[in-house]
Enzyme design. Sequence first.
Site, mmCIF file in Angstrom:
data_model
loop_
_atom_site.group_PDB
_atom_site.id
_atom_site.type_symbol
_atom_site.label_atom_id
_atom_site.label_comp_id
_atom_site.label_asym_id
_atom_site.label_seq_id
_atom_site.Cartn_x
_atom_site.Cartn_y
_atom_site.Cartn_z
ATOM 1 N N PHE A 106 -3.554 9.623 -11.182
ATOM 2 C CA PHE A 106 -4.572 8.696 -10.432
ATOM 3 C C PHE A 106 -5.755 8.452 -11.325
ATOM 4 O O PHE A 106 -6.263 7.092 -11.260
ATOM 5 C CB PHE A 106 -4.877 9.507 -9.123
ATOM 6 C CG PHE A 106 -5.727 8.557 -8.105
ATOM 7 C CD1 PHE A 106 -5.311 7.682 -7.435
ATOM 8 C CD2 PHE A 106 -7.124 9.075 -8.102
ATOM 9 C CE1 PHE A 106 -6.145 6.603 -7.006
ATOM 10 C CE2 PHE A 106 -8.083 8.412 -7.233
ATOM 11 C CZ PHE A 106 -7.401 7.111 -6.627
ATOM 12 N N SER B 12 -4.490 2.699 4.181
ATOM 13 C CA SER B 12 -4.656 2.263 2.852
ATOM 14 C C SER B 12 -4.889 0.637 3.148
ATOM 15 O O SER B 12 -5.688 -0.042 2.458
ATOM 16 C CB SER B 12 -3.792 2.556 1.981
ATOM 17 O OG SER B 12 -3.918 2.064 0.795
ATOM 18 N N THR C 215 2.833 0.889 -4.942
ATOM 19 C CA THR C 215 3.720 -0.246 -5.889
ATOM 20 C C THR C 215 3.037 0.174 -7.305
ATOM 21 O O THR C 215 3.677 -0.089 -8.293
ATOM 22 C CB THR C 215 3.224 -1.617 -5.245
ATOM 23 O OG1 THR C 215 3.133 -1.529 -3.896
ATOM 24 C CG2 THR C 215 4.185 -2.323 -5.832
ATOM 25 N N MET D 208 -5.414 6.161 -13.924
ATOM 26 C CA MET D 208 -5.039 4.686 -13.623
ATOM 27 C C MET D 208 -6.503 3.883 -13.039
ATOM 28 O O MET D 208 -6.484 2.802 -13.161
ATOM 29 C CB MET D 208 -3.905 4.539 -12.699
ATOM 30 C CG MET D 208 -2.611 4.710 -13.406
ATOM 31 S SD MET D 208 -1.218 4.512 -12.373
ATOM 32 C CE MET D 208 -1.340 2.903 -11.719
ATOM 33 N N THR E 56 -0.183 8.017 -16.081
ATOM 34 C CA THR E 56 -0.022 7.374 -14.671
ATOM 35 C C THR E 56 -0.668 8.139 -13.740
ATOM 36 O O THR E 56 -0.446 8.076 -12.603
ATOM 37 C CB THR E 56 1.466 7.071 -14.361
ATOM 38 O OG1 THR E 56 2.242 8.406 -14.474
ATOM 39 C CG2 THR E 56 1.935 6.116 -15.108
ATOM 40 N N HIS F 130 7.101 -7.658 -2.055
ATOM 41 C CA HIS F 130 6.804 -6.603 -1.028
ATOM 42 C C HIS F 130 7.790 -7.295 0.118
ATOM 43 O O HIS F 130 7.605 -6.913 1.304
ATOM 44 C CB HIS F 130 5.411 -6.851 -0.338
ATOM 45 C CG HIS F 130 4.630 -6.313 -1.347
ATOM 46 N ND1 HIS F 130 4.401 -5.039 -1.620
ATOM 47 C CD2 HIS F 130 3.250 -6.482 -1.610
ATOM 48 C CE1 HIS F 130 3.317 -4.585 -2.393
ATOM 49 N NE2 HIS F 130 2.585 -5.798 -2.311
ATOM 50 N N LYS G 276 0.728 -1.188 -0.081
ATOM 51 C CA LYS G 276 -0.041 0.108 0.119
ATOM 52 C C LYS G 276 0.809 1.240 0.067
ATOM 53 O O LYS G 276 0.363 2.231 0.684
ATOM 54 C CB LYS G 276 -0.899 -0.054 1.247
ATOM 55 C CG LYS G 276 -1.854 -1.090 1.310
ATOM 56 C CD LYS G 276 -2.286 -1.756 0.071
ATOM 57 C CE LYS G 276 -3.287 -1.073 -0.846
ATOM 58 N NZ LYS G 276 -3.703 -1.748 -1.969
ATOM 59 N N ARG H 114 -8.206 4.142 -4.617
ATOM 60 C CA ARG H 114 -9.076 4.416 -3.399
ATOM 61 C C ARG H 114 -9.119 5.833 -3.600
ATOM 62 O O ARG H 114 -10.094 6.569 -4.044
ATOM 63 C CB ARG H 114 -8.843 3.685 -2.116
ATOM 64 C CG ARG H 114 -9.861 3.997 -1.110
ATOM 65 C CD ARG H 114 -9.271 3.438 0.110
ATOM 66 N NE ARG H 114 -8.160 4.039 0.528
ATOM 67 C CZ ARG H 114 -8.249 5.118 1.334
ATOM 68 N NH1 ARG H 114 -9.150 5.636 1.928
ATOM 69 N NH2 ARG H 114 -6.920 5.652 1.816
ATOM 70 N N LYS H 115 -8.019 6.658 -3.121
ATOM 71 C CA LYS H 115 -8.122 8.094 -3.083
ATOM 72 C C LYS H 115 -6.765 8.584 -3.570
ATOM 73 O O LYS H 115 -6.810 9.479 -4.164
ATOM 74 C CB LYS H 115 -8.063 8.720 -1.589
ATOM 75 C CG LYS H 115 -9.472 8.661 -1.010
ATOM 76 C CD LYS H 115 -9.542 9.236 0.176
ATOM 77 C CE LYS H 115 -10.921 9.524 0.939
ATOM 78 N NZ LYS H 115 -11.043 10.202 2.345
ATOM 79 N N GLY H 116 -5.713 7.935 -3.358
ATOM 80 C CA GLY H 116 -4.486 8.489 -3.824
ATOM 81 C C GLY H 116 -4.039 9.704 -3.561
ATOM 82 O O GLY H 116 -3.565 10.470 -4.298
HETATM 83 P P1 A3P Z 1 -5.155 4.691 -1.100
HETATM 84 O O1 A3P Z 1 -5.685 3.586 -0.666
HETATM 85 O O2 A3P Z 1 -4.551 5.589 -0.089
HETATM 86 O O3 A3P Z 1 -5.915 5.469 -2.085
HETATM 87 P P2 A3P Z 1 -0.158 -0.234 -3.951
HETATM 88 O O4 A3P Z 1 -0.296 -0.335 -5.359
HETATM 89 O O5 A3P Z 1 1.267 -0.200 -3.013
HETATM 90 O O6 A3P Z 1 -1.350 -1.298 -3.310
HETATM 91 O O7 A3P Z 1 -0.684 1.170 -3.245
HETATM 92 C C1 A3P Z 1 -2.080 1.543 -3.408
HETATM 93 C C2 A3P Z 1 -2.352 2.983 -2.885
HETATM 94 O O8 A3P Z 1 -1.590 3.707 -3.976
HETATM 95 C C3 A3P Z 1 -3.691 3.353 -3.012
HETATM 96 O O9 A3P Z 1 -3.669 4.405 -1.836
HETATM 97 C C4 A3P Z 1 -3.776 3.915 -4.302
HETATM 98 O O10 A3P Z 1 -4.994 4.590 -4.454
HETATM 99 C C5 A3P Z 1 -2.464 4.449 -4.463
HETATM 100 N N1 A3P Z 1 -2.344 4.854 -6.071
HETATM 101 C C6 A3P Z 1 -2.460 3.978 -6.947
HETATM 102 N N2 A3P Z 1 -2.299 4.625 -8.113
HETATM 103 C C7 A3P Z 1 -1.842 5.824 -7.807
HETATM 104 C C8 A3P Z 1 -1.679 7.256 -8.579
HETATM 105 N N3 A3P Z 1 -1.550 6.978 -10.143
HETATM 106 N N4 A3P Z 1 -1.446 8.146 -8.055
HETATM 107 C C9 A3P Z 1 -1.206 8.384 -6.618
HETATM 108 N N5 A3P Z 1 -1.862 7.101 -5.883
HETATM 109 C C10 A3P Z 1 -2.038 6.065 -6.358
#
Ligand code: A3P
Length: 294
Positions: free
Chosen positions: A228, A138, A51, A231, A226, A108, A48, A256-258
Site C-alpha cells: 500500500f 471507499s 482493482t 503504491m 505493490t 467494472h 473500489k 486512501r487507507k487500504g
Molecule cells: P480504500 O478507499 O478503502 O483505502 P480500486 O482500485 O478498485 O478503485 O480500489 C481502491 C481501494 O483499494 C482503496 O481502498 C485503496 O486504498 C485500496 N488499495 C489500493 N492499493 C492498495 C494496496 N496496495 N494495498 C491495499 N489496498 C489498496
Amino acid sequence: MEPPMSEYYEIFEEFCGVLMDKRFTKYWDDVETFLARPDDLVIATYPKSGTTWLSEIVYMIYKEGDVEKCKEDAIFNRIPYLECRSEDLINGVKQLKEKESPRIVKTHLPASLLPASFWEKNCKIIYLCRNAKDVVVSYYYFFLMVTSFPNPDFSEFVEKFMQGQVPYGSWYDHVRSWWEKSKNPRVLFMFYEDMKEDIRREVIKLIEFLGKKPSAELLDKIIQHTSFQEMKNNPSTNYTMMPEHMMNQKVSPFMRKGITGDWKNHFSAELRERFDKHYEEQMKDCTVKFRTEL
Ligand code: A3P
C-alpha cells in the site's frame, strides 16, 4: 450536500438494469462489439474493490518483476479501462485497440455486460471482490474526490448503494453475476480480504493462474512493489497523473487507507443493522461468503 435527483440523473442512467455513467453508454456500440484476442486477460471488479492493487500485481507478473517497466506510464494507460469514455479525453476501447498483445483489460462491468467476444475467445478473467461495507465506504470517498460526481452525505450514499443507485448498479447483483461464472476454470475469483491476510499466497495463486512459475525472488519483488505504502508514493499507481480537475485528491487521496474493516469507523449501530439485514435478503440464494474484518 446531495444535489437534486435531476442532477444525479444528468450524469447517470439506467442501462440494461444497471446504473451507468452516461458518458460511457453514449458509445456503447464500441464496447459491445469490442474484439477480444485469445491472449487478453480481463481484470473485472466492482469499483473500489482493489482493482488498482490487483492490476499492478498482474502487470509486475507480466513484466517479470521489472519495476522500471511498471513505472513507464500511469496504470490507467498501461491497463486500459475498457468501457471508460469521456468524449475525446478518455477512450478505453481505442487505447486497447492500439495496444500490442498480450493486453490486460480493466473493466467494472457485471458479467452480463462483458462484451461477448471475451467469452467466445475463452479469455482468462480475474474477478476481485471486497466486502460490501468496506466497498461502500471507499466508494463514498471516491464520490467526494471525483469532481463530476455529486457529493452525498454518507448515510444517503449507503442508501443509494443498497438500492443499486450508484455507478455499476447493485453490488449484490454484480458479485452474484461473477460468482456464477467462477465455475469456469478460465475465471479466477479472488477476495481483497484474502490479499490483505496473506499476499504471498494470493500472488502465488495469480502467477499459477497465468501459467507461470512463482520464484521466491519474483514474489519478493512483487510484494515489495505493490505494498500500500509503495503504491501510494508511486505516481504511476496513485492516480496523481490524472488531472486534478477530474480527481481532486486534496479532498481524499485515491490511495486512501487500504485496510479491511474501515466501515466500523463510518457505520452507526443502526445503519449497520439495517445494512446487514438488507444484505442477508439480497444474498440469501448466493453461497459466496465475505469477511468484514480480519
Ligand atoms: P480504500 O478507499 O478503502 O483505502 P480500486 O482500485 O478498485 O478503485 O480500489 C481502491 C481501494 O483499494 C482503496 O481502498 C485503496 O486504498 C485500496 N488499495 C489500493 N492499493 C492498495 C494496496 N496496495 N494495498 C491495499 N489496498 C489498496
